[in-house]
Design an enzyme around this catalytic site. Sequence first.
Site, short mmCIF file in Angstrom:
data_model
loop_
_atom_site.label_atom_id
_atom_site.label_comp_id
_atom_site.label_asym_id
_atom_site.label_seq_id
_atom_site.Cartn_x
_atom_site.Cartn_y
_atom_site.Cartn_z
N CYS A 136 55.06 40.25 56.50
CA CYS A 136 56.11 40.53 55.51
C CYS A 136 55.80 41.78 54.68
O CYS A 136 56.70 42.49 54.27
CB CYS A 136 56.28 39.35 54.58
N CYS A 168 32.78 31.26 29.14
CA CYS A 168 32.67 31.54 27.70
C CYS A 168 32.97 30.27 26.90
O CYS A 168 32.33 30.01 25.89
CB CYS A 168 33.60 32.67 27.29
C1 HEC Z 1 29.48 33.35 21.61
C2 HEC Z 1 30.07 34.57 22.06
C3 HEC Z 1 31.28 34.53 22.95
C4 HEC Z 1 32.44 33.85 22.79
C5 HEC Z 1 32.83 32.91 21.66
C6 HEC Z 1 33.29 34.21 23.90
N1 HEC Z 1 32.64 35.07 24.72
FE1 HEC Z 1 33.43 36.05 26.33
N2 HEC Z 1 31.62 36.89 26.73
C7 HEC Z 1 30.48 36.75 25.95
C8 HEC Z 1 29.39 37.44 26.60
C9 HEC Z 1 27.95 37.53 26.07
C10 HEC Z 1 29.90 37.98 27.79
C11 HEC Z 1 29.15 38.80 28.85
C12 HEC Z 1 28.25 37.90 29.62
C13 HEC Z 1 27.44 38.63 30.64
O1 HEC Z 1 27.92 39.60 31.21
O2 HEC Z 1 26.32 38.21 30.87
C14 HEC Z 1 31.32 37.62 27.83
C15 HEC Z 1 32.21 38.03 28.84
C16 HEC Z 1 33.59 37.88 28.75
C17 HEC Z 1 34.55 38.53 29.63
C18 HEC Z 1 34.21 39.44 30.79
C19 HEC Z 1 34.31 40.90 30.44
C20 HEC Z 1 33.89 41.79 31.58
O3 HEC Z 1 33.75 42.99 31.35
O4 HEC Z 1 33.69 41.33 32.69
C21 HEC Z 1 35.79 38.14 29.24
C22 HEC Z 1 37.11 38.56 29.85
C23 HEC Z 1 35.61 37.23 28.11
N3 HEC Z 1 34.27 37.11 27.84
C24 HEC Z 1 36.64 36.60 27.43
C25 HEC Z 1 36.45 35.60 26.46
C26 HEC Z 1 37.50 34.74 25.94
C27 HEC Z 1 38.96 34.80 26.34
C28 HEC Z 1 36.91 33.90 25.04
C29 HEC Z 1 37.50 32.75 24.30
C30 HEC Z 1 38.11 31.71 25.10
C31 HEC Z 1 35.50 34.27 24.97
N4 HEC Z 1 35.26 35.28 25.86
C32 HEC Z 1 34.58 33.71 24.10
C33 HEC Z 1 30.41 36.10 24.73
C34 HEC Z 1 31.40 35.29 24.19
C1 HEC Z 2 57.40 35.31 55.11
C2 HEC Z 2 57.18 36.40 54.22
C3 HEC Z 2 55.92 36.51 53.42
C4 HEC Z 2 54.61 36.22 53.76
C5 HEC Z 2 54.08 35.67 55.06
C6 HEC Z 2 53.82 36.55 52.61
N1 HEC Z 2 54.59 37.02 51.60
FE1 HEC Z 2 53.96 37.71 49.81
N2 HEC Z 2 55.90 37.96 49.21
C7 HEC Z 2 57.01 37.75 50.01
C8 HEC Z 2 58.19 37.94 49.21
C9 HEC Z 2 59.64 37.80 49.71
C10 HEC Z 2 57.78 38.30 47.93
C11 HEC Z 2 58.66 38.58 46.69
C12 HEC Z 2 58.72 37.36 45.79
C13 HEC Z 2 59.37 36.17 46.47
O1 HEC Z 2 60.55 36.23 46.76
O2 HEC Z 2 58.66 35.19 46.73
C14 HEC Z 2 56.32 38.30 47.96
C15 HEC Z 2 55.50 38.64 46.88
C16 HEC Z 2 54.13 38.78 46.95
C17 HEC Z 2 53.30 39.28 45.87
C18 HEC Z 2 53.80 39.76 44.49
C19 HEC Z 2 54.29 41.16 44.60
C20 HEC Z 2 54.78 41.72 43.29
O3 HEC Z 2 55.25 42.86 43.30
O4 HEC Z 2 54.71 41.06 42.25
C21 HEC Z 2 52.02 39.26 46.31
C22 HEC Z 2 50.76 39.70 45.53
C23 HEC Z 2 52.04 38.74 47.67
N3 HEC Z 2 53.33 38.47 48.01
C24 HEC Z 2 50.91 38.56 48.46
C25 HEC Z 2 50.94 37.90 49.70
C26 HEC Z 2 49.76 37.49 50.44
C27 HEC Z 2 48.31 37.76 49.98
C28 HEC Z 2 50.19 36.86 51.56
C29 HEC Z 2 49.37 36.17 52.63
C30 HEC Z 2 48.46 35.12 52.17
C31 HEC Z 2 51.63 36.89 51.53
N4 HEC Z 2 52.05 37.52 50.39
C32 HEC Z 2 52.43 36.40 52.53
C33 HEC Z 2 56.98 37.39 51.32
C34 HEC Z 2 55.87 37.00 52.04
#
Ligand code: HEC
Ligand code: HEC
Lengths: 262, 149
Positions: free
Chosen positions: A80, A223
């Site tokens: 598709c 987290c």
């Molecule tokens: C106590 C501190 C703390 C709190 C509270 C916390 N985080 Fe984190 N978060 C971290 C640390 C530390 C890392 C990086 C860990 C590592 O890479 O080892 C991280 C990593 C992440 C990342 C990944 C960023 C990247 O660059 O990959 C995301 C997204 C994130 N946190 C979102 C959240 C969200 C949403 C919440 C709340 C639900 C939350 N964190 C709460 C400490 C915290």
């Molecule tokens: C039979 C047709 C068909 C197949 C097979 C299919 N898709 Fe789709 N896909 C669609 C259609 C149609 C849409 C548009 C949204 C809708 O109508 O569901 C879509 C939307 C999407 C989107 C969102 C695109 C956007 O612009 O937001 C993603 C990501 C995606 N498909 C990934 C996949 C992946 C990964 C697979 C295989 C595991 C897959 N599709 C298999 C038909 C298909």
Amino acid sequence: MRAAGHAGLIVLAFLATSSGAFAQTPAGIDTRRSGSEFMGPSTQAMQKDDALNPAMLWVKEGESLWSQPVAPSGKACVACHAAASSSMRGVAARYPAFDERLLRPVTLGQRINQCRQHHQQSAPLRAESQELLSLETYVAFQSRGLPLAPPADERLAPYRRQGEQRFMQRMGQLNLSCAQCHDNHAGGRLGSSVIPQAHPTGYPVYRLEWQALGSLQRRLRGCMSGVRAEPFAYGAQELVELELYLAARAKGLPGETPGVRP
Amino acid sequence: MTQRAWAAALVQSLAAATLLLLPAVSPAQGPAAALPDSLTGVPGDAARGRAIVANRQTGLCLLCHAGPLPEERFQGNLAPDLTGTGARWSEGQLRLRMVDARRLNPQTIMPAYYQADGLNRVGAAWQGQPLLAAQQIEDVVAFLRTLRD
Ligand code: HEC
Ligand code: HEC
Ligand code: HEC
């Protein structure tokens, strides 16, 4: 360890003058930094070089799944969508997006599962399964280098606001909010980890601590467990809402999937 | 903050502490506020307190604080160094900071170590339990008091 200390201190010094991840200095300088800038040089090198980046294995796996027919429809994604390099370019940068069938926001992984169910008549792939992570990484890889572009869809706004509120809310036995760590203490050192600004630009990422690839939801659940809160279940609306807020907060930063993280 | 606002904040957080019956805060307010009475009546053991502070699953202190525990690598830098805390603060002042640092700074990131209610979405394994038991708080306070220089 992993030589993260030096980079962390530099970032800390840099952030010391800003008040949070959203901060814009009077000169209009954007102080937002990808998590990769908070990492040590060896982890950075691993992300930069596709030959060293372990997550490229999942990209390759996703590429082969893309053209693999799925029973019972016998249709592959490629049937598709044709070549992902053109049809999927920029798609991941717009997720989470509003789903017309479910009438609620969905993540990229959930969107792929919509195609599994409705277009391939197959069972949804399990959260964090190798297959789903590989497909998601392959699709997100097609947006590498493109700026995050959360849709201006008004229907997303209430969900994004919920996500923002949750980001600010203290939780768990340690009673900390996401914002207290990621807005107020980014660049600081929590034990051995440098706290990044929590931008979702690299996901799914290969995390050295996991020895595996994981989704953004796995990271957020980590987290939550870290502050001894009960993590939201995979796929829960609360996590989708947090992802929406994170995407808005990181709008314009370049996608870097597949990321590598400590 | 004015004396009156401090007092109001303290009364409010005391009212919230329904699960654990805490001793009243002494009349001194602001940074000088203290919980002079032992939570258990049993003197704290500084050696056990040191082990709690060093342990990243029990005390968690070194996630945020650095301190004079040279064998512990990767100490945090989100909070003041614990070196010299025993010279800066009395036993009662340290006990109050351990029990509920929010009574001094409502925005603090330091968890309230002897408080188990008023929290949001606490994980199943931790529900209804404070971070540290009363005697562990006494042990940590005893250790912090030894950090004089
Ligand atoms: C106590 C501190 C703390 C709190 C509270 C916390 N985080 Fe984190 N978060 C971290 C640390 C530390 C890392 C990086 C860990 C590592 O890479 O080892 C991280 C990593 C992440 C990342 C990944 C960023 C990247 O660059 O990959 C995301 C997204 C994130 N946190 C979102 C959240 C969200 C949403 C919440 C709340 C639900 C939350 N964190 C709460 C400490 C915290
Ligand atoms: C039979 C047709 C068909 C197949 C097979 C299919 N898709 Fe789709 N896909 C669609 C259609 C149609 C849409 C548009 C949204 C809708 O109508 O569901 C879509 C939307 C999407 C989107 C969102 C695109 C956007 O612009 O937001 C993603 C990501 C995606 N498909 C990934 C996949 C992946 C990964 C697979 C295989 C595991 C897959 N599709 C298999 C038909 C298909
Ligand atoms: C998540 C972060 C965090 C953790 C964990 C933490 N603290 Fe703190 N602590 C702080 C911060 C930040 C301050 C500075 C005052 C404030 O903001 O309330 C502080 C202040 C203190 C003070 C007063 C320091 C001074 O000289 O003014 C003491 C003593 C203290 N903490 C001891 C501990 C001990 C002992 C533990 C572990 C049992 C611990 N803290 C765990 C963040 C933390």
